[in-house]
Scaffold this motif. Sequence first.
Motif, PDB file in Angstrom:
ATOM      1  N   ARG A 110      49.400  38.620  24.380  1.00  0.00           N
ATOM      2  CA  ARG A 110      49.639  38.776  22.959  1.00  0.00           C
ATOM      3  C   ARG A 110      49.155  37.712  22.143  1.00  0.00           C
ATOM      4  O   ARG A 110      49.020  36.786  22.613  1.00  0.00           O
ATOM      5  CB  ARG A 110      51.138  39.115  22.821  1.00  0.00           C
ATOM      6  N   ASP A 111      49.054  38.019  20.667  1.00  0.00           N
ATOM      7  CA  ASP A 111      48.768  36.978  19.894  1.00  0.00           C
ATOM      8  C   ASP A 111      49.713  35.569  19.872  1.00  0.00           C
ATOM      9  O   ASP A 111      50.811  35.988  20.003  1.00  0.00           O
ATOM     10  CB  ASP A 111      48.746  37.466  18.342  1.00  0.00           C
ATOM     11  N   THR A 112      49.227  34.698  20.316  1.00  0.00           N
ATOM     12  CA  THR A 112      50.154  33.222  20.482  1.00  0.00           C
ATOM     13  C   THR A 112      49.361  32.044  19.868  1.00  0.00           C
ATOM     14  O   THR A 112      47.838  32.220  19.993  1.00  0.00           O
ATOM     15  CB  THR A 112      50.200  33.162  22.071  1.00  0.00           C
ATOM     16  N   VAL A 113      49.961  31.089  19.319  1.00  0.00           N
ATOM     17  CA  VAL A 113      49.452  29.914  18.871  1.00  0.00           C
ATOM     18  C   VAL A 113      50.145  28.878  20.048  1.00  0.00           C
ATOM     19  O   VAL A 113      51.171  29.023  20.322  1.00  0.00           O
ATOM     20  CB  VAL A 113      50.103  29.425  17.527  1.00  0.00           C
ATOM     21  N   VAL A 114      49.075  28.130  20.501  1.00  0.00           N
ATOM     22  CA  VAL A 114      49.392  27.356  21.685  1.00  0.00           C
ATOM     23  C   VAL A 114      49.157  25.898  21.195  1.00  0.00           C
ATOM     24  O   VAL A 114      47.865  25.671  20.999  1.00  0.00           O
ATOM     25  CB  VAL A 114      48.545  27.709  23.089  1.00  0.00           C
ATOM     26  N   LEU A 115      50.109  25.046  21.630  1.00  0.00           N
ATOM     27  CA  LEU A 115      49.916  23.557  21.292  1.00  0.00           C
ATOM     28  C   LEU A 115      49.640  22.931  22.597  1.00  0.00           C
ATOM     29  O   LEU A 115      50.480  23.079  23.577  1.00  0.00           O
ATOM     30  CB  LEU A 115      51.346  23.159  20.693  1.00  0.00           C
ATOM     31  N   PHE A 116      48.433  22.355  22.867  1.00  0.00           N
ATOM     32  CA  PHE A 116      48.213  21.850  24.268  1.00  0.00           C
ATOM     33  C   PHE A 116      48.523  20.255  23.786  1.00  0.00           C
ATOM     34  O   PHE A 116      47.771  19.639  22.875  1.00  0.00           O
ATOM     35  CB  PHE A 116      46.649  22.113  24.682  1.00  0.00           C
ATOM     36  N   LYS A 117      48.971  19.720  24.794  1.00  0.00           N
ATOM     37  CA  LYS A 117      49.010  18.160  24.620  1.00  0.00           C
ATOM     38  C   LYS A 117      48.956  17.263  25.808  1.00  0.00           C
ATOM     39  O   LYS A 117      49.323  18.101  27.147  1.00  0.00           O
ATOM     40  CB  LYS A 117      50.357  17.819  24.014  1.00  0.00           C
ATOM     41  N   LYS A 118      48.805  16.175  26.025  1.00  0.00           N
ATOM     42  CA  LYS A 118      48.393  15.271  27.156  1.00  0.00           C
ATOM     43  C   LYS A 118      49.732  14.452  27.295  1.00  0.00           C
ATOM     44  O   LYS A 118      49.467  13.500  27.925  1.00  0.00           O
ATOM     45  CB  LYS A 118      47.207  14.574  27.036  1.00  0.00           C
ATOM     46  N   ARG A 127      51.872  21.770  27.282  1.00  0.00           N
ATOM     47  CA  ARG A 127      51.769  23.013  26.471  1.00  0.00           C
ATOM     48  C   ARG A 127      52.901  23.523  26.073  1.00  0.00           C
ATOM     49  O   ARG A 127      54.120  23.507  26.540  1.00  0.00           O
ATOM     50  CB  ARG A 127      51.070  23.926  27.289  1.00  0.00           C
ATOM     51  N   ALA A 128      52.909  23.958  24.594  1.00  0.00           N
ATOM     52  CA  ALA A 128      53.953  24.739  24.167  1.00  0.00           C
ATOM     53  C   ALA A 128      53.746  26.052  23.578  1.00  0.00           C
ATOM     54  O   ALA A 128      52.277  26.010  22.727  1.00  0.00           O
ATOM     55  CB  ALA A 128      54.703  23.787  23.288  1.00  0.00           C
ATOM     56  N   ASP A 129      54.119  27.235  23.724  1.00  0.00           N
ATOM     57  CA  ASP A 129      53.599  28.411  23.104  1.00  0.00           C
ATOM     58  C   ASP A 129      54.372  28.894  22.021  1.00  0.00           C
ATOM     59  O   ASP A 129      55.676  28.995  22.148  1.00  0.00           O
ATOM     60  CB  ASP A 129      53.559  29.487  24.227  1.00  0.00           C
ATOM     61  N   PHE A 130      53.882  29.508  20.971  1.00  0.00           N
ATOM     62  CA  PHE A 130      54.491  30.152  19.825  1.00  0.00           C
ATOM     63  C   PHE A 130      53.984  31.643  19.904  1.00  0.00           C
ATOM     64  O   PHE A 130      53.006  31.845  19.208  1.00  0.00           O
ATOM     65  CB  PHE A 130      54.209  29.182  18.627  1.00  0.00           C
ATOM     66  N   PRO A 131      54.779  32.471  20.483  1.00  0.00           N
ATOM     67  CA  PRO A 131      54.304  34.225  20.475  1.00  0.00           C
ATOM     68  C   PRO A 131      54.406  34.483  18.939  1.00  0.00           C
ATOM     69  O   PRO A 131      55.422  34.384  18.069  1.00  0.00           O
ATOM     70  CB  PRO A 131      55.096  34.539  21.278  1.00  0.00           C
ATOM     71  N   VAL A 132      53.589  35.288  18.541  1.00  0.00           N
ATOM     72  CA  VAL A 132      53.495  35.834  17.098  1.00  0.00           C
ATOM     73  C   VAL A 132      54.392  37.133  17.372  1.00  0.00           C
ATOM     74  O   VAL A 132      54.221  37.736  18.055  1.00  0.00           O
ATOM     75  CB  VAL A 132      52.067  36.250  16.492  1.00  0.00           C
ATOM     76  N   ASP A 133      55.244  37.286  16.455  1.00  0.00           N
ATOM     77  CA  ASP A 133      56.286  38.551  16.335  1.00  0.00           C
ATOM     78  C   ASP A 133      55.271  39.785  16.150  1.00  0.00           C
ATOM     79  O   ASP A 133      54.752  39.760  15.138  1.00  0.00           O
ATOM     80  CB  ASP A 133      57.271  38.283  15.489  1.00  0.00           C
ATOM     81  N   THR A 156      54.909  26.018  11.319  1.00  0.00           N
ATOM     82  CA  THR A 156      54.864  24.593  10.840  1.00  0.00           C
ATOM     83  C   THR A 156      56.146  23.824  11.538  1.00  0.00           C
ATOM     84  O   THR A 156      55.562  22.553  11.906  1.00  0.00           O
ATOM     85  CB  THR A 156      55.057  24.521   9.389  1.00  0.00           C
ATOM     86  N   HIS A 157      57.432  24.319  11.709  1.00  0.00           N
ATOM     87  CA  HIS A 157      58.314  23.385  11.989  1.00  0.00           C
ATOM     88  C   HIS A 157      58.208  23.215  13.604  1.00  0.00           C
ATOM     89  O   HIS A 157      58.371  22.323  14.257  1.00  0.00           O
ATOM     90  CB  HIS A 157      59.494  24.259  11.963  1.00  0.00           C
ATOM     91  N   PHE A 158      57.640  24.350  14.596  1.00  0.00           N
ATOM     92  CA  PHE A 158      57.042  24.555  15.679  1.00  0.00           C
ATOM     93  C   PHE A 158      56.189  23.204  16.014  1.00  0.00           C
ATOM     94  O   PHE A 158      56.272  22.506  16.945  1.00  0.00           O
ATOM     95  CB  PHE A 158      56.715  25.689  16.213  1.00  0.00           C
ATOM     96  N   LEU A 159      55.253  23.360  14.999  1.00  0.00           N
ATOM     97  CA  LEU A 159      54.150  22.278  15.553  1.00  0.00           C
ATOM     98  C   LEU A 159      54.518  20.990  15.432  1.00  0.00           C
ATOM     99  O   LEU A 159      54.266  19.910  16.039  1.00  0.00           O
ATOM    100  CB  LEU A 159      52.819  22.618  14.470  1.00  0.00           C
ATOM    101  N   VAL A 160      55.535  20.692  14.154  1.00  0.00           N
ATOM    102  CA  VAL A 160      55.950  19.372  14.061  1.00  0.00           C
ATOM    103  C   VAL A 160      56.857  18.896  15.193  1.00  0.00           C
ATOM    104  O   VAL A 160      56.518  17.978  15.666  1.00  0.00           O
ATOM    105  CB  VAL A 160      56.834  19.117  12.627  1.00  0.00           C
ATOM    106  N   VAL A 161      57.626  19.703  15.664  1.00  0.00           N
ATOM    107  CA  VAL A 161      58.679  19.259  16.555  1.00  0.00           C
ATOM    108  C   VAL A 161      57.855  19.079  17.954  1.00  0.00           C
ATOM    109  O   VAL A 161      58.185  18.104  18.696  1.00  0.00           O
ATOM    110  CB  VAL A 161      59.563  20.420  17.046  1.00  0.00           C
ATOM    111  N   HIS A 162      57.006  20.216  18.491  1.00  0.00           N
ATOM    112  CA  HIS A 162      56.473  19.877  19.587  1.00  0.00           C
ATOM    113  C   HIS A 162      55.067  18.849  19.655  1.00  0.00           C
ATOM    114  O   HIS A 162      54.841  18.878  20.846  1.00  0.00           O
ATOM    115  CB  HIS A 162      55.923  21.405  20.186  1.00  0.00           C
ATOM    116  N   SER A 163      54.747  18.469  18.504  1.00  0.00           N
ATOM    117  CA  SER A 163      53.683  17.612  18.500  1.00  0.00           C
ATOM    118  C   SER A 163      54.312  16.214  18.791  1.00  0.00           C
ATOM    119  O   SER A 163      53.314  15.204  18.782  1.00  0.00           O
ATOM    120  CB  SER A 163      52.606  17.589  17.381  1.00  0.00           C
ATOM    121  N   MET A 164      55.544  16.171  18.760  1.00  0.00           N
ATOM    122  CA  MET A 164      56.230  14.707  19.036  1.00  0.00           C
ATOM    123  C   MET A 164      56.609  14.430  20.394  1.00  0.00           C
ATOM    124  O   MET A 164      56.867  15.620  21.064  1.00  0.00           O
ATOM    125  CB  MET A 164      57.529  14.525  18.189  1.00  0.00           C
TER     126      MET A 164
END
Length: 529
Positions: A223-231, A236-242, A253-261
Amino acid sequence: MRRYSLLFFVLTVWAWTLNGEGAGEEGVEAPEEATPEPPSDELLEEDDILVLTQHNFGRALQEHRYLLVEFYAPWCGHCRALAPEYAKAASLLKNESSELKLAKVDGPAEKELAEEFGVTGYPALKFFKDGNRSQPVEFTGPREAEGIVRWLKRRLGPSATRLETEAEAAQFIDSQDIVIVGFFKDLQDEDVAGFLAIAEDAVDLTFGLTDRPELFQKYDLSRDTVVLFKKFDEGRADFPVDEELGLDQADLTHFLVVHSMHLVTEFNSQTSSKIFEARILNHLLLFINQTLSPHRELLKGFQEAAPAFRGEILFVVVDVAGENDHVLQYFGMNATDAPTLRLINVETTKKYVPGAGGEITAASVSAFCQDVLSGKVKPHLRSQEIPADWDQKPVKVLVGKNFEEVAFDASKNVFVKFYAPWCTHCKEMAQTWEDLAEKYKDREDIVIAELDSTANELEAFAIRGFPTLKYFPAGPDRKVIEYKSSRDLETFSKFLDNGGVLPEPEPKEPEVPLPEAGANDSKDHKDEL
């Protein structure tokens, strides 16, 4: 004397009248007044930056498809600090695109422009596109040259890279420590527009986009998902679109800030801004000396406890051997107190301390966090010891341990200055506060006091700025009135004498307007002229 002044005035008027009549008889025509030139719309530059006014603003919009405009005030310190960065950004962009230009407007001098674009503070930066004057975009990027350039480039070019093949995706994901890829089955969907809007603002992150079925399969998505890939961390952290509500931009935006740290972030000058921008209210701080091996070994248990609280508690390491004395001072600690933990809620500023003597392990850290979140641990309030002579001078000295008893004494009206020893404004008003206390030292019902808020904390409320002045009127109701008027002896006195309320100013008598020239005025009015 007044009679001679009047006579001189009358003679002067007569002389002017006679001269005027004589000139008329000679037939001399008065010179024609020159017609003023219309204001120029010429575009001038300073340091590659357009200087705009009400008269040339429209021309600038017509000639430049993209225009970033800084509204500044000459007296503004923040504007002066931004000026060299803004000029450097203009220089960096000089050869990028003829369609893009940086500009500036003196807001106080060009009030009409400032009002038109809703400028209420300086500096204010607004981005104009395609000559659209009615809907400028607020600049939300970093206020340093490279950050300004990155923010603008996101708006000039695609904010996300289109990924078509597995090879392109793999290379893109490997190119940075953090990348974000939006997987959308339909790139015309409105959720994609929301994703790209976030990408335009998040200039410190790299974004990709794809609708290829083979890439959905490659990364195990249905399904439609925004994925943050990190080393780092979990990789990896997934944000499925409702599927019903669609993509919520605030949540993403909050998800990206939290999981990019990182799960555990070391506090330093590079990470401090990200720590506070994460919008996570609870911060757990581990104070250790990184030069000591036993201290470094505690990091393992600290990190093991972190995943269960991601998004709810931010785990931070503070090296007491580094340049973090200001952090230690804020928590009332010394480097010798390490290793130890502190948990703080940055909204309420309430601080929590674990029980004495406990080891720092994954289990003990998790238990401490759970106890704070469930309310089992009371906030820790710092307090100095009560000075032996706290009430011997006109200004009474309050600390955490005697504040409640003195401030909420039902028989006293207590006026308290909450200060910081390093605060310039506090130092400037110190003598006035002493004078006020001296003036009311014989009043049994009035107490003038002060409290060092850097060394004493209160359960009733938090102090967020210095100096803060609060008045506690006598009575059983525990009322608190914050004083926000002038900080001078006269105004303080009026406030106290009026029971903690400044009296209304006396109405002024209406001014009598001066008569117009030539009116049949009385002799007195003419003498005044």
